[in-house]
Design a protein around this motif. Structure first.
Motif, PDB file in Angstrom:
ATOM      1  N   VAL A   1       0.846  -1.204   0.000  1.00  0.00           N
ATOM      2  CA  VAL A   1       0.000   0.000   0.000  1.00  0.00           C
ATOM      3  C   VAL A   1       0.877   1.249   0.000  1.00  0.00           C
ATOM      4  CG1 VAL A   1      -1.538   1.389   1.458  1.00  0.00           C
ATOM      5  CG2 VAL A   1      -2.081  -0.992   1.008  1.00  0.00           C
ATOM      6  N   LEU A   2       1.986   1.201   0.722  1.00  0.00           N
ATOM      7  CA  LEU A   2       2.909   2.335   0.787  1.00  0.00           C
ATOM      8  C   LEU A   2       3.842   2.391  -0.422  1.00  0.00           C
ATOM      9  CD1 LEU A   2       3.814   2.161   4.586  1.00  0.00           C
ATOM     10  CD2 LEU A   2       2.229   3.747   3.460  1.00  0.00           C
TER      11      LEU A   2
ATOM     12  N   ARG B   1       6.304   0.438  -1.236  1.00  0.00           N
ATOM     13  CA  ARG B   1       7.684   0.265  -0.774  1.00  0.00           C
ATOM     14  C   ARG B   1       8.318  -0.906  -1.512  1.00  0.00           C
ATOM     15  NH1 ARG B   1       9.821   3.849   2.997  1.00  0.00           N
ATOM     16  NH2 ARG B   1      11.369   2.220   2.912  1.00  0.00           N
ATOM     17  N   ARG B   2       9.539  -0.719  -1.942  1.00  0.00           N
ATOM     18  CA  ARG B   2      10.262  -1.793  -2.627  1.00  0.00           C
ATOM     19  C   ARG B   2      10.441  -3.004  -1.718  1.00  0.00           C
ATOM     20  NH1 ARG B   2      15.439   1.030  -5.003  1.00  0.00           N
ATOM     21  NH2 ARG B   2      15.492  -0.694  -6.496  1.00  0.00           N
ATOM     22  N   GLU B   3      10.562  -2.745  -0.425  1.00  0.00           N
ATOM     23  CA  GLU B   3      10.718  -3.846   0.526  1.00  0.00           C
ATOM     24  C   GLU B   3       9.502  -4.773   0.490  1.00  0.00           C
ATOM     25  OE1 GLU B   3      10.946  -0.624   1.254  1.00  0.00           O
ATOM     26  OE2 GLU B   3      12.938  -0.261   2.105  1.00  0.00           O
ATOM     27  N   GLY B   4       8.330  -4.193   0.251  1.00  0.00           N
ATOM     28  CA  GLY B   4       7.115  -4.984   0.170  1.00  0.00           C
ATOM     29  C   GLY B   4       7.121  -5.927  -1.019  1.00  0.00           C
ATOM     30  N   ILE B   5       7.685  -5.468  -2.118  1.00  0.00           N
ATOM     31  CA  ILE B   5       7.763  -6.304  -3.320  1.00  0.00           C
ATOM     32  C   ILE B   5       8.732  -7.462  -3.081  1.00  0.00           C
ATOM     33  CG2 ILE B   5       8.442  -6.310  -5.745  1.00  0.00           C
ATOM     34  CD1 ILE B   5       7.520  -3.269  -5.658  1.00  0.00           C
ATOM     35  N   TRP B   6       9.864  -7.164  -2.459  1.00  0.00           N
ATOM     36  CA  TRP B   6      10.836  -8.223  -2.141  1.00  0.00           C
ATOM     37  C   TRP B   6      10.251  -9.202  -1.125  1.00  0.00           C
ATOM     38  CZ3 TRP B   6      14.991  -9.602  -4.686  1.00  0.00           C
ATOM     39  CH2 TRP B   6      15.588  -8.679  -5.538  1.00  0.00           C
ATOM     40  N   LEU B   7       9.615  -8.678  -0.088  1.00  0.00           N
ATOM     41  CA  LEU B   7       9.018  -9.551   0.926  1.00  0.00           C
ATOM     42  C   LEU B   7       7.924 -10.414   0.309  1.00  0.00           C
ATOM     43  CD1 LEU B   7       8.856 -10.469   3.863  1.00  0.00           C
ATOM     44  CD2 LEU B   7       7.283  -8.556   4.288  1.00  0.00           C
ATOM     45  N   ALA B   8       7.113  -9.833  -0.559  1.00  0.00           N
ATOM     46  CA  ALA B   8       6.057 -10.591  -1.220  1.00  0.00           C
ATOM     47  C   ALA B   8       6.638 -11.764  -2.006  1.00  0.00           C
ATOM     48  CB  ALA B   8       5.258  -9.672  -2.159  1.00  0.00           C
ATOM     49  N   SER B   9       7.713 -11.520  -2.721  1.00  0.00           N
ATOM     50  CA  SER B   9       8.336 -12.590  -3.502  1.00  0.00           C
ATOM     51  C   SER B   9       8.906 -13.681  -2.601  1.00  0.00           C
ATOM     52  CB  SER B   9       9.442 -12.024  -4.393  1.00  0.00           C
ATOM     53  OG  SER B   9       8.888 -11.178  -5.361  1.00  0.00           O
ATOM     54  N   GLY B  10       9.584 -13.277  -1.552  1.00  0.00           N
ATOM     55  CA  GLY B  10      10.138 -14.265  -0.625  1.00  0.00           C
ATOM     56  C   GLY B  10       9.058 -15.092   0.043  1.00  0.00           C
ATOM     57  N   VAL B  11       8.007 -14.423   0.476  1.00  0.00           N
ATOM     58  CA  VAL B  11       6.893 -15.127   1.127  1.00  0.00           C
ATOM     59  C   VAL B  11       6.258 -16.116   0.161  1.00  0.00           C
ATOM     60  CG1 VAL B  11       4.530 -14.808   1.983  1.00  0.00           C
ATOM     61  CG2 VAL B  11       6.374 -13.396   2.885  1.00  0.00           C
ATOM     62  N   MET B  12       6.055 -15.705  -1.082  1.00  0.00           N
ATOM     63  CA  MET B  12       5.386 -16.592  -2.035  1.00  0.00           C
ATOM     64  C   MET B  12       6.264 -17.764  -2.447  1.00  0.00           C
ATOM     65  SD  MET B  12       2.362 -15.749  -2.058  1.00  0.00           S
ATOM     66  CE  MET B  12       1.916 -17.106  -3.120  1.00  0.00           C
ATOM     67  N   VAL B  13       7.568 -17.563  -2.575  1.00  0.00           N
ATOM     68  CA  VAL B  13       8.456 -18.694  -2.890  1.00  0.00           C
ATOM     69  C   VAL B  13       8.374 -19.723  -1.767  1.00  0.00           C
ATOM     70  CG1 VAL B  13      10.886 -19.373  -3.070  1.00  0.00           C
ATOM     71  CG2 VAL B  13      10.030 -17.463  -4.429  1.00  0.00           C
ATOM     72  N   LEU B  14       8.446 -19.247  -0.534  1.00  0.00           N
ATOM     73  CA  LEU B  14       8.363 -20.170   0.605  1.00  0.00           C
ATOM     74  C   LEU B  14       6.974 -20.784   0.732  1.00  0.00           C
ATOM     75  CD1 LEU B  14      10.412 -18.146   3.241  1.00  0.00           C
ATOM     76  CD2 LEU B  14      11.117 -20.222   2.015  1.00  0.00           C
ATOM     77  N   ASP B  15       5.944 -19.981   0.519  1.00  0.00           N
ATOM     78  CA  ASP B  15       4.560 -20.466   0.649  1.00  0.00           C
ATOM     79  C   ASP B  15       4.259 -21.549  -0.379  1.00  0.00           C
ATOM     80  OD1 ASP B  15       1.922 -20.733   1.422  1.00  0.00           O
ATOM     81  OD2 ASP B  15       1.320 -18.726   0.851  1.00  0.00           O
ATOM     82  N   VAL B  16       4.597 -21.297  -1.635  1.00  0.00           N
ATOM     83  CA  VAL B  16       4.346 -22.280  -2.691  1.00  0.00           C
ATOM     84  C   VAL B  16       5.157 -23.549  -2.432  1.00  0.00           C
ATOM     85  CG1 VAL B  16       4.660 -22.755  -5.160  1.00  0.00           C
ATOM     86  CG2 VAL B  16       3.650 -20.588  -4.431  1.00  0.00           C
ATOM     87  N   SER B  17       6.421 -23.378  -2.073  1.00  0.00           N
ATOM     88  CA  SER B  17       7.274 -24.546  -1.801  1.00  0.00           C
ATOM     89  C   SER B  17       6.727 -25.365  -0.640  1.00  0.00           C
ATOM     90  CB  SER B  17       8.705 -24.090  -1.479  1.00  0.00           C
ATOM     91  OG  SER B  17       9.255 -23.385  -2.559  1.00  0.00           O
ATOM     92  N   ALA B  18       6.379 -24.708   0.447  1.00  0.00           N
ATOM     93  CA  ALA B  18       5.872 -25.417   1.624  1.00  0.00           C
ATOM     94  C   ALA B  18       4.553 -26.114   1.314  1.00  0.00           C
ATOM     95  CB  ALA B  18       5.696 -24.449   2.788  1.00  0.00           C
TER      96      ALA B  18
END
Length: 144
Positions: free
Chosen positions: A73-74, A76-93
């Motif tokens: 919402v803000l 922030r580039r950090e949000g885009i990086w965090l989103a990618s990391g979360v989704m890689v881990l989420d899909v893998s798990a």
């Protein structure tokens, strides 16, 4: 804050605003699912996954998904990086944790909130990482 936020969103190309909106929809849905799972099942909501590390990760998504929402919402580039990391881990798990269920019932893949939508959303998030990172870099430069 509202004016700066409007400027940050308005400073993005149309495709980036749509991509960020898809991020918001996906992570808001994930937030609601994980929070409702915790309300219903408590800390053991994901006990069906035999790996404790997966259980802990899925519980942590109740905090990580809303954090991604706030950062996106803000714009922030950090949000885009965090989103990618979360989704890689989420899909893998999800794929690793669901391997037995898939072996027993391959139709499990096609459930509305099953592996297929999670995987497609994860691929979208990872595929849009670099383009969104580039376009939000322009928006993070303070005006002269």
């Amino acid at each position: 804050m509202g004016v700066r936020l409007r400027e940050r969103w308005g400073g993005q190309p149309l495709w980036a605003r749509w991509a960020l909106a898809v991020y918001l929809i996906g992570f808001l849905e994930g937030s609601c699912v994980h929070l409702s799972d915790l309300v219903r099942g408590g800390i053991h909501a994901y006990a069906s996954f035999p790996e404790v590390s997966f259980q802990a990760f899925f519980v942590s998504l109740a905090a990580l998904d809303p954090l991604v929402v706030v950062l996106v919402v803000l714009v922030r580039r950090e949000g885009i990086w965090l989103a990618s990391g979360v989704m890689v881990l989420d899909v893998s798990a999800n794929w690793i944790g669901s391997r037995q269920w898939l072996r027993d019932d391959p139709a499990e893949l096609l459930r509305p909130v099953g592996l297929l939508p999670i995987t497609l959303f994860g691929l979208f998030v990872v595929a849009s990482l670099v383009p969104l990172h580039r376009t939000t870099a322009v928006a993070t430069v303070p005006p002269a």
